[in-house]
Design an enzyme around this catalytic site. Structure first.
Site, mmCIF file in Angstrom:
data_model
loop_
_atom_site.group_PDB
_atom_site.id
_atom_site.type_symbol
_atom_site.label_atom_id
_atom_site.label_comp_id
_atom_site.label_asym_id
_atom_site.label_seq_id
_atom_site.Cartn_x
_atom_site.Cartn_y
_atom_site.Cartn_z
ATOM 1 N N GLU A 168 0.838 -1.204 0.000
ATOM 2 C CA GLU A 168 0.000 0.000 0.000
ATOM 3 C C GLU A 168 0.878 1.262 0.000
ATOM 4 O OE1 GLU A 168 -2.644 0.126 3.338
ATOM 5 O OE2 GLU A 168 -3.848 1.739 2.506
ATOM 6 N N GLN A 201 0.361 5.363 5.982
ATOM 7 C CA GLN A 201 1.598 4.933 5.358
ATOM 8 C C GLN A 201 2.555 6.105 5.163
ATOM 9 O OE1 GLN A 201 -1.168 2.420 5.397
ATOM 10 N NE2 GLN A 201 -1.590 3.779 3.689
HETATM 11 O O1 LIG Z 1 -6.896 3.347 3.769
HETATM 12 P P1 LIG Z 1 -7.834 2.811 4.813
HETATM 13 O O2 LIG Z 1 -7.258 2.916 6.172
HETATM 14 O O3 LIG Z 1 -8.335 1.447 4.492
HETATM 15 O O4 LIG Z 1 -9.113 3.776 4.817
HETATM 16 P P2 LIG Z 1 -9.874 4.500 3.603
HETATM 17 O O5 LIG Z 1 -9.160 4.296 2.324
HETATM 18 O O6 LIG Z 1 -11.296 4.102 3.643
HETATM 19 O O7 LIG Z 1 -9.729 6.014 4.033
HETATM 20 P P3 LIG Z 1 -9.890 7.329 3.111
HETATM 21 O O8 LIG Z 1 -8.548 7.774 2.704
HETATM 22 O O9 LIG Z 1 -10.931 7.151 2.087
HETATM 23 O O10 LIG Z 1 -10.459 8.318 4.211
HETATM 24 C C1 LIG Z 1 -9.690 8.573 5.333
HETATM 25 C C2 LIG Z 1 -10.570 9.126 6.392
HETATM 26 O O11 LIG Z 1 -11.032 10.404 5.992
HETATM 27 C C3 LIG Z 1 -12.428 10.474 6.187
HETATM 28 N N1 LIG Z 1 -12.981 11.469 5.263
HETATM 29 C C4 LIG Z 1 -13.443 11.306 4.009
HETATM 30 N N2 LIG Z 1 -13.849 12.486 3.500
HETATM 31 C C5 LIG Z 1 -13.627 13.413 4.465
HETATM 32 C C6 LIG Z 1 -13.839 14.813 4.584
HETATM 33 O O12 LIG Z 1 -14.350 15.515 3.589
HETATM 34 N N3 LIG Z 1 -13.480 15.418 5.715
HETATM 35 C C7 LIG Z 1 -12.942 14.728 6.729
HETATM 36 N N4 LIG Z 1 -12.724 13.421 6.699
HETATM 37 C C8 LIG Z 1 -13.052 12.769 5.585
HETATM 38 C C9 LIG Z 1 -12.920 9.070 6.021
HETATM 39 O O13 LIG Z 1 -14.149 8.890 6.686
HETATM 40 C C10 LIG Z 1 -11.806 8.315 6.696
HETATM 41 O O14 LIG Z 1 -11.958 8.335 8.087
HETATM 42 CA CA LIG Z 2 -6.959 4.200 1.728
#
Ligand SMILES: O=P(O)(O)OP(=O)(O)OP(=O)(O)OC[C@H]1O[C@@H](n2cnc3c(O)ncnc32)[C@H](O)[C@@H]1O
Ligand SMILES: [Ca+2]
Length: 491
Positions: A168, A201
Site C-alpha cells: 500500500e 503509510q
Molecule cells: O486506507 P484505509 O485505512 O483502508 O481507509 P480509507 O481508504 O477508507 O480512508 P480514506 O482515505 O478514504 O479516508 C480517510 C478518512 O477520511 C475520512 N474522510 C473522508 N472524507 C472526508 C472529509 O471531507 N473530511 C474529513 N474526513 C473525511 C474518512 O471517513 C476516513 O476516516
Molecule cells: Ca486508503
C-alpha cells in the site's frame, strides 16, 4: 517576333511537374506513415476497498503506448455508497451488492468492445486487515461475496485480495512519482504520506537507507533504468478513525460513564456504546472490566490538552534501531519533498491550509482556533459540512499535527516540504494507479528506446531534404537548359 520564355520548353515543364508531384508524395507519405494513430485507448479498473468506503477508478492509456510513461490517466472515479466492505462482515452479500452501481458506471465509461479485455482488480486495505485479524472466516466470506459479484461484470476480473501495508505504501509512492513524471526522467522523487481511516503509510527515499537496518521497511525498484531503495511503513490502527478509537479508549480507561474530551468542541455531546468502541482489534483487550453499556462523550475543545491525549496513543520511548518514528519502528532521516493525501488533504482543506506550503506555526494556530470554537458556532460557520466530519476536525487536525511532528519528526523547517494534495494532473493520489501499473507491467525496468527525432522534427527534416534534392536535380539538368543569350535564328 515575341521572344519565347526559355523555361517553357516541354522538358523543363515535365521535370518541374514530376518534381512537385514527387515532393508532395514524399511529404504526404512521411506525414501519414508517422502520424500517431488515432488514439485508441485501453482501460484498467481498480476498486480501492478502504476501511471507510470503496472507490472505483478507471484508468486509460493510448493502446499503442503500453510501455511508455506518464500516459496512464484516471478518466473516471465512482464512490461506492455505504461503508467499507469490512463493515459487511455480518451480511457479506450486501458487500457484493454495494459494488453494482459503480460497475454499471464502468460499463458506460469503458467502450463495449474493450470490456472483455479490461482488467478489473479489487484491493482491500486496513479495514479488511483488521477484520482478518478479528475473524478470518468472516473476511473470507466478504471476499467470496465481492468476487462473485465482480465475476458477473463483463470485465476481466483478476481477483480480490488484501494488500500488505508495504504494498500500500510503495504503490502510493509509485503513483505520486509516476504522475509527476519523476520516474522516467530520473528526477529526485517525492515521498508519499497517506492517512486512511484504519492505517497510515509513510514512504520515501533517504540516501542513508539501504534496507540493511530494517529489511521489513525496504522495497527495491528498478524503473526506467533507475534503482530506488524505498523506505516504507504502514502503521495499522493509526488511520484517523482507529486513532480516534484509541484516544477514546485511553480516556475511558478510568471507567466512568462519561468523558470530557479536549479533542471535541465545547458543546458537542453524544452517548456512545462501550462495546462498539472496543470491538476493534486496535483497542480490544483494553476494555475496562467494570465498563457500563454506554458512556457520555462531551467536548471541551482545547488543542494543547488534546495533543496530550493524542500523544498517549504513541510509544515514543522504545527503539532498538539507530532512530525510530514511534512504536519502535525504524525510520531513516527525512529527505526531500512529500505529497500528503487522503485524510491529510481532507482535514487541511477544511483548515484552508492546502494551497501553499504552510508554516508549522500557522497550522498550530489554526488548530488552536478550531478546537476553541464552540460547536454551535462551528455548525453555523460550516452548514455544508457533514456533521460526522465536523465533529472530528479538532481531533483529526491535532492527530495529523502530532503524527507528523512527534511521530515522523517533521520540524518547523521540514514541515513546509509537505504538500497537501488530492489529485495530480487529474488523477487521484493513492495506491490504486501504482498497483495497476505494476500488475499490467506498464513501467519497464529499463528506459524505453526513444525515436531520434520527434514527429514534427522528422517531417521537417524530410521536407527540407526533399527540396534540396529537387533543386540539385534541376541544377544537374543545366546542360539541357535553353540558352537565354542565343538569339533565335531567322532563316
Ligand atoms: O486506507 P484505509 O485505512 O483502508 O481507509 P480509507 O481508504 O477508507 O480512508 P480514506 O482515505 O478514504 O479516508 C480517510 C478518512 O477520511 C475520512 N474522510 C473522508 N472524507 C472526508 C472529509 O471531507 N473530511 C474529513 N474526513 C473525511 C474518512 O471517513 C476516513 O476516516
Ligand atoms: Ca486508503
Amino acid at each position: 517576333m515575341k521572344e519565347r520564355n526559355p523555361w517553357h520548353t516541354p522538358l523543363t515543364i515535365i521535370i518541374a511537374v514530376i518534381g512537385v508531384i514527387a515532393i508532395v508524395a514524399l511529404v504526404t507519405i512521411a506525414v501519414l506513415q508517422n502520424k500517431p494513430l488515432i488514439p485508441k485507448y485501453k482501460y484498467g479498473i481498480v476498486l480501492d476497498a478502504g476501511s471507510s468506503h470503496t472507490a472505483m477508478y478507471i484508468y486509460e492509456w493510448p493502446a499503442e503506448k503500453d510501455n511508455n510513461t506518464g500516459r496512464v490517466e484516471q478518466t473516471h472515479c465512482c464512490k461506492v455508497s455505504g461503508s467499507g466492505i469490512s463493515d459487511y462482515a455480518s451480511d457479506p452479500k450486501l458487500a457484493g451488492e454495494s459494488l453494482k452501481a459503480c460497475m454499471r458506471d464502468a460499463e458506460r465509461f469503458v467502450p463495449s468492445e474493450r470490456h472483455e479485455e479490461t482488467p478489473l482488480y479489487l484491493g482491500a486495505t486496513a479495514g479488511m486487515r483488521l477484520l482478518n485479524i478479528k475473524d478470518s472466516a468472516a473476511s473470507d466470506r466478504v471476499f467470496q461475496a465481492v468476487s462473485e459479484s465482480l465475476q458477473k461484470s463483463p470485465f476481466s476480473f483478476q481477483g480480490a485480495r488484501i494488500l500488505s501495508g508495504q504494498e500500500e505504501g510503495a504503490f502510493g509512492w509509485v503513483t505520486v512519482n509516476y504522475l509527476d513524471d519523476r520516474l522516467e526522467q530520473g528526477l529526485e522523487t517525492t515521498g508519499a504520506l497517506d492517512l486512511g481511516g484504519a492505517s497510515t503509510q509513510i514512504s520515501f527515499i533517504s540516501d542513508s537507507f539501504d534496507g540493511s537496518e530494517s529489511p521489513s521497511n525496504y522495497v527495491a525498484f528498478r524503473l526506467y533504468g533507475n534503482d530506488y531503495n524505498l523506505y516504507t511503513h504502514s502503521f495499522l490502527c493509526y488511520g484517523k478513525d482507529q486513532a480516534l478509537r484509541m484516544a477514546l479508549a485511553h480516556q475511558t480507561q478510568s471507567g466512568p460513564g462519561s468523558i470530557v474530551d479536549p479533542c471535541f468542541n465545547n458543546g458537542y455531546s453524544a452517548v456512545k456504546n462501550y462495546s462498539v468502541l472496543y470491538e476493534s482489534p486496535c483497542v480490544s483487550g483494553r476494555k475496562p472490566s467494570s465498563a457500563p453499556q454506554t458512556f457520555t462523550h462531551t467536548g471541551k475543545g482545547n488543542f494543547y490538552e488534546c495533543q496530550e491525549v493524542v500523544k498517549s496513543i504513541f510509544n515514543f520511548t522504545e527503539c532498538k534501531y539507530s532512530q525510530c518514528s514511534f512504536n519502535g519502528i525504524f525510520q531513516p532521516t527525512l529527505q526531500g519533498t512529500y505529497g500528503a493525501f487522503s485524510a491529510y488533504y481532507f482535514v487541511m482543506k477544511f483548515l484552508n491550509l492546502t494551497d501553499t506550503s504552510v508554516p508549522l506555526q500557522s497550522v498550530k494556530e489554526a488548530l488552536a482556533r478550531l478546537c476553541a470554537t464552540p460547536f454551535d458556532t462551528l455548525k453555523k460557520q460550516h452548514p455544508e459540512v457533514k456533521l460526522k466530519f465536523l465533529n472530528e476536525y479538532c481531533f483529526s487536525g491535532t492527530y495529523i499535527f502530532t503524527l507528523l511532528t512527534e511521530g515522523y519528526n517533521f520540524t518547523s523547517r521540514t514541515f513546509s516540504d509537505i504538500k497537501f494534495i488530492k489529485k495530480i494532473k487529474g488523477s487521484d493520489a493513492g495506491w490504486t494507479l501504482g498497483y495497476m501499473l505494476n500488475l499490467t507491467n506498464m513501467i519497464p525496468a529499463e528506459a524505453p528506446d526513444t525515436p531520434l527525432l520527434p514527429h514534427a522534427g522528422y517531417v521537417s527534416v524530410i521536407t527540407v531534404i526533399a527540396l534540396v534534392l529537387f533543386v540539385l536535380f534541376i541544377l544537374s539538368l543545366r546542360p539541357l537548359w535553353p540558352r537565354c543569350s542565343q538569339k533565335p535564328q531567322i532563316v
